[in-house]
Design a protein around this motif. Structure first.
Motif, short mmCIF file in Angstrom:
data_model
loop_
_atom_site.label_atom_id
_atom_site.label_comp_id
_atom_site.label_asym_id
_atom_site.label_seq_id
_atom_site.Cartn_x
_atom_site.Cartn_y
_atom_site.Cartn_z
N ASP A 79 0.81 -1.22 0.00
CA ASP A 79 0.00 0.00 0.00
C ASP A 79 0.84 1.27 0.00
O ASP A 79 0.47 2.28 -0.60
CB ASP A 79 -0.93 0.02 1.21
N GLU A 80 1.98 1.24 0.68
CA GLU A 80 2.82 2.44 0.73
C GLU A 80 3.38 2.78 -0.64
O GLU A 80 3.43 3.95 -1.03
CB GLU A 80 3.95 2.24 1.74
N LEU A 81 3.80 1.76 -1.38
CA LEU A 81 4.32 2.00 -2.72
C LEU A 81 3.22 2.45 -3.67
O LEU A 81 3.43 3.30 -4.54
CB LEU A 81 4.99 0.73 -3.27
N VAL A 82 2.03 1.90 -3.49
CA VAL A 82 0.88 2.31 -4.31
C VAL A 82 0.55 3.77 -4.06
O VAL A 82 0.35 4.56 -4.99
CB VAL A 82 -0.34 1.42 -4.02
N GLU A 83 0.50 4.17 -2.80
CA GLU A 83 0.15 5.55 -2.47
C GLU A 83 1.24 6.52 -2.95
O GLU A 83 0.94 7.61 -3.43
CB GLU A 83 -0.07 5.68 -0.97
N SER A 206 -7.79 10.37 -7.56
CA SER A 206 -8.16 9.94 -6.21
C SER A 206 -9.14 8.78 -6.24
O SER A 206 -9.28 8.04 -5.26
CB SER A 206 -8.76 11.10 -5.41
N ARG A 207 -9.80 8.58 -7.37
CA ARG A 207 -10.74 7.45 -7.48
C ARG A 207 -10.02 6.12 -7.42
O ARG A 207 -10.62 5.07 -7.17
CB ARG A 207 -11.55 7.55 -8.76
N TYR A 208 -8.72 6.13 -7.68
CA TYR A 208 -7.96 4.90 -7.68
C TYR A 208 -7.31 4.59 -6.33
O TYR A 208 -6.50 3.69 -6.22
CB TYR A 208 -6.85 4.97 -8.74
N GLN A 209 -7.65 5.36 -5.31
CA GLN A 209 -7.09 5.11 -3.99
C GLN A 209 -7.38 3.66 -3.60
O GLN A 209 -8.45 3.11 -3.87
CB GLN A 209 -7.71 6.04 -2.95
N VAL A 210 -6.41 3.06 -2.93
CA VAL A 210 -6.59 1.67 -2.51
C VAL A 210 -7.68 1.58 -1.46
O VAL A 210 -7.62 2.23 -0.43
CB VAL A 210 -5.28 1.09 -1.95
N ASP A 211 -8.71 0.81 -1.75
CA ASP A 211 -9.77 0.51 -0.79
C ASP A 211 -9.60 -0.96 -0.43
O ASP A 211 -10.11 -1.84 -1.10
CB ASP A 211 -11.14 0.76 -1.42
N LYS A 212 -8.83 -1.20 0.63
CA LYS A 212 -8.48 -2.57 0.99
C LYS A 212 -9.72 -3.44 1.21
O LYS A 212 -9.79 -4.56 0.73
CB LYS A 212 -7.60 -2.57 2.23
N THR A 213 -10.69 -2.92 1.92
CA THR A 213 -11.90 -3.70 2.21
C THR A 213 -12.60 -4.11 0.92
O THR A 213 -12.99 -5.27 0.74
CB THR A 213 -12.87 -2.90 3.09
N HIS A 214 -12.73 -3.15 -0.01
CA HIS A 214 -13.40 -3.43 -1.27
C HIS A 214 -12.62 -4.45 -2.09
O HIS A 214 -13.19 -5.43 -2.60
CB HIS A 214 -13.56 -2.15 -2.06
#
Length: 228
Positions: A79-83, A206-214
């Motif tokens: 997630d850190e690299l993705v962000e 911002s629509r591509y933010q990681v939504d871990k739950t989803h």
């Protein structure tokens, strides 16, 4: 693994790298899967040297973990690299789209809207793979218009982490907002409104933010780095 057609004048190393990148992004080589030089060489019809060079390049950007004498593993999603990759894209593309507002020609605007029209068609037809490539072409076009193609090329390696999650998101959520974002951006560029275009770009990315739950509802938990 999907084998892509070879491009004209493409050398062996670049051909291997392009195939590996595409298969990682589209999860044909999923996170955590083991790969070997011998197997990849056989599938691609190449010697081990260009395959090894491609793997080392992907290891440099932390998409592949190479273990001498034991093979290689596709890196888990971090997630850190993705962000960090999303942040880089947001900063660069908001700046670029402002430049485009003062540089786009009538022909550029026509090509942008043609791309959006094709996206709308693919959305209506459920052609998610084609939509993915048109999405990338739209963003690449902005860098070309702004005469920042080298910047786009340099940014590409870092944003591979973001692209992998973006592809996962495109396959699990409604894509209509993404296409309408592109249309609104193109319209803001046509109006020469740099601030509006930059604001729309920021919202779009911002629509591509990681939504871990989803994402965990659709993909195995094992795809994700445990510490995230």
């Amino acid at each position: 693994m999907r084998i892509l057609p070879r491009k004209e004048r493409e050398n062996n190393r670049d051909y291997a790298l392009r195939n590996l990148r595409e298969n990682i992004i589209h999860l044909d080589l999923p996170p955590g899967s083991r790969i070997s030089e011998n197997d990849l060489s056989a599938q691609l019809g190449l010697s081990r040297t260009p395959v090894r060079e491609a793997l080392m390049e992907l290891a440099r950007v932390r998409l592949v973990e190479v273990y001498p004498q034991r093979g290689s593993v596709i890196a888990l999603i971090d997630d850190e690299l993705v962000e960090e990759a999303r942040f880089l894209r947001s900063v660069m593309e908001c700046a670029v789209v402002k430049l485009v507002c003062g540089m786009a020609t009538e022909q550029d605007l026509l090509l942008m809207m043609e791309n959006v029209t094709r996206q709308e068609y693919c959305l209506a037809q459920g052609q998610s793979d084609r939509l993915w490539y048109l999405d990338g072409a739209f963003h690449s076009m902005l860098f070309r218009i702004a005469r920042k193609t080298q910047t786009h090329a340099l940014m590409a390696d870092m944003t591979l982490h973001f692209d992998r999650v973006r592809n996962m998101t495109l396959n699990t959520v409604e894509n209509s907002a993404i296409v309408s974002d592109h249309k609104a951006i193109a319209q803001a560029v046509a109006m020469g409104d740099g601030d509006a275009a930059a604001g729309l770009m920021s919202l779009h990315l911002s629509r591509y933010q990681v939504d871990k739950t989803h994402l965990l509802e659709h993909y195995p938990r094992e795809y994700f780095k445990p510490s995230c």
